[in-house]
Write a protein that holds these residues in place. Structure first.
Motif, PDB file in Angstrom:
ATOM      1  N   UNK A 289       0.837  -1.207   0.000  1.00 53.68           N
ATOM      2  CA  UNK A 289       0.000   0.000   0.000  1.00 53.68           C
ATOM      3  C   UNK A 289       0.871   1.257   0.000  1.00 53.68           C
ATOM      4  N   UNK A 290       1.892   1.269   0.871  1.00 49.78           N
ATOM      5  CA  UNK A 290       2.783   2.442   0.942  1.00 49.78           C
ATOM      6  C   UNK A 290       3.505   2.644  -0.386  1.00 49.78           C
ATOM      7  N   UNK A 291       3.787   1.559  -1.074  1.00 45.97           N
ATOM      8  CA  UNK A 291       4.488   1.623  -2.360  1.00 45.97           C
ATOM      9  C   UNK A 291       3.736   2.491  -3.376  1.00 45.97           C
ATOM     10  N   UNK A 292       2.435   2.570  -3.231  1.00 45.51           N
ATOM     11  CA  UNK A 292       1.639   3.337  -4.185  1.00 45.51           C
ATOM     12  C   UNK A 292       1.289   4.735  -3.678  1.00 45.51           C
ATOM     13  N   UNK A 293       1.818   5.111  -2.536  1.00 49.70           N
ATOM     14  CA  UNK A 293       1.569   6.463  -2.006  1.00 49.70           C
ATOM     15  C   UNK A 293       2.521   7.470  -2.647  1.00 49.70           C
TER      16      UNK A 293
END
Length: 494
Positions: free
Chosen positions: A237-241
């Motif tokens: 999820x953080x990878x796409x922030x």
């Protein structure tokens, strides 16, 4: 228990480039115009940028056949005896097209291929026009160490090029490159971002790193809902922030300004134009009272206020000012300025002839130069200004051939050329017709005989007493020196 689906490994970079979103406009003081401008573009490493893609360059001016070149590394690099800005083999052409003049608005030029710059790296850009003349591309004097910058990149000052041959080192004025100049226009670019993963954590700004740390701590707290999802899912999820979802650091914040930079520049240029008109009017009042030297000062100040002056009414005014400067210099050469006459009267009588000849030569050379500049900026429909300046240049050339024995034939040919162009516009111009007949007769008879009517007639145009014997002695001395120079030329270099 059911096996969870395996998540793909975390991506290192976005699979897209955000294009056409970012533009950066430079200062536009219209200081100069000429054939080209070369400058550096640096990609900053303050943010997790994978690379920056320059897609378009915007410039203005008379334009014509425009080429844009790019190189890897700074334009100031030196390899052995070769300097980057004059080594065409180190550059790649990324645009070539002919553009219509656009003196008011910036004209877009698409780069193909796009120019990629990675964080911390520098590329050079070189925008050049093959068009003759000195009004192809607008650029500025250097005002600061950085021309323009934003969060992602910065543009640095570079070189102006005053030759319409790309990468040429020489031109009619000597060395063809001018240091300390700034690009005027707009750069459009896209960005490809790095995505967050543990290995990239240090590349992200402080607020984002704090967000990641908070999420990871919450994940390890058993009472938190976030602890119920696998760590791999949280990282995914953080990878796409995006880097700014947690807030923008204060040092990277862009201060809002309600004022539009383009409107501010337009208002300042309008104010400069009004000031230039005021200075011209002051100069015209001095002109009417025969204070030509003071008038020249006012006209020169007005031109400095206009800077490059290639747009609309600024161009028309600059042509008018150059024409007035040419006229003033011709009047000073004829001994019609009050202050100059007073100055000459303070010189001992036996030195006045030499002083006047020196002053005349300088003024006639300036008449020629200012007349040429007036013609270069004149509107084609302004036949009166064009005709008058062709006539002035012809008069100045005809008189210069009497003062410059080494260039007599060249000056006579210039006189014939410009008198004919004047008569082609205004066949009733008596001064041009008389001057043309004199110049053509001198060319037929040879420059030696043309000099026969020379020095005495020029000096007699001045209403000041002088020592006749000294004048004749100086004239004979100059004739003797000219003859000696001719003998040396025939005999080869000493």
């Amino acid at each position: 228990p059911e096996s969870r689906p395996a998540l793909t490994r975390l991506a290192s970079e976005a699979d897209y480039v955000i294009k056409g979103t970012y533009t950066a406009d430079t200062r536009d003081f219209e200081d100069h115009t000429f054939s080209g401008i070369m400058f550096d573009v640096v990609c900053k490493n303050d943010l997790p940028v994978h690379h920056l893609e320059l897609t378009h360059v915007w410039v203005r001016g008379r334009l014509g056949p425009i080429q844009v070149f790019a190189c890897v590394g700074s334009i100031h690099e030196v390899s052995g005896n070769h300097r980057k800005h004059t080594s065409s083999d180190q550059w790649t052409r990324v645009h070539a097209a002919t553009h219509e003049p656009s003196t008011e608005d910036l004209k877009q030029m698409k780069l193909d291929p796009v120019v990629q710059v990675k964080p911390g790296e520098t590329v050079g850009l070189y925008v050049h026009s093959l068009a003759p003349g000195d009004q192809a591309i607008v650029y500025n004097n250097q005002f600061a160490a950085v021309t323009v910058e934003d969060r992602h990149f910065k543009v640095l000052p570079g070189f102006a090029h005053v030759s319409n041959r790309p990468f040429s080192e020489n031109c009619a004025w000597g060395y063809a490159w001018r240091d300390g100049r700034e690009f005027v226009g707009r750069l459009q670019y896209g960005l490809k971002w790095k995505l967050w993963k543990p290995e990239h954590h240090k590349l992200f700004p402080g607020p984002f790193k704090k967000m990641v740390m908070t999420l990871m701590l919450c994940h390890r707290r058993k009472s938190a809902l976030l602890s119920r999802i696998p760590e791999t899912v949280l990282k995914y999820i953080i990878n796409f922030c995006a880097w700014d979802w947690a807030g923008v650091p204060e040092e990277l914040a862009i201060c809002g300004d309600d004022r539009n930079p383009a409107d501010m520049i337009k208002a300042r240029r309008e104010e400069e134009y009004k000031n230039a008109v005021g200075l011209r009017d002051e100069g015209l009042r001095l002109f009417d009272t025969r204070d030509f030297t003071d008038a020249v000062q006012k006209f020169a100040e007005a031109l400095a206020m206009l800077r490059g002056g290639i747009t609309g009414k600024r161009l028309h005014l600059s042509a008018n000012l150059y024409s007035l400067l040419a006229h003033c210099c011709l009047q000073i050469a004829d001994g019609k300025d009050n202050d100059v006459l007073q100055f000459v009267n303070t010189i001992p009588a036996n030195r006045r002839a030499v002083t006047i000849r020196s002053l005349q030569r300088q003024c006639l050379e300036q008449t020629y130069a200012y007349g040429i500049r007036a013609l270069a900026r004149a509107d084609r429909n302004d036949t009166k200004l064009i005709s008058c300046n062709h006539c002035r240049i012809g008069v100045a050339s005809l008189r210069l051939q009497r003062l410059d024995s080494s260039q007599q034939e060249s000056h006579l040919l210039q006189a014939v050329k410009h008198f004919r162009m004047c008569l082609g516009i205004d066949s009733s111009n008596v001064e041009a017709r008389t001057g043309l007949e004199t110049a053509e007769t001198a060319l037929r008879q040879g420059t030696e005989r043309a000099e026969g009517s020379s020095m005495r007639n020029i000096i007699e145009g001045w209403d000041v007493p002088m020592d006749e014997e000294e004048e004749e002695e100086n004239t004979r001395g100059e004739e003797k020196q000219g003859a000696s120079s001719m003998e040396e030329e025939k005999g080869g270099p000493s």
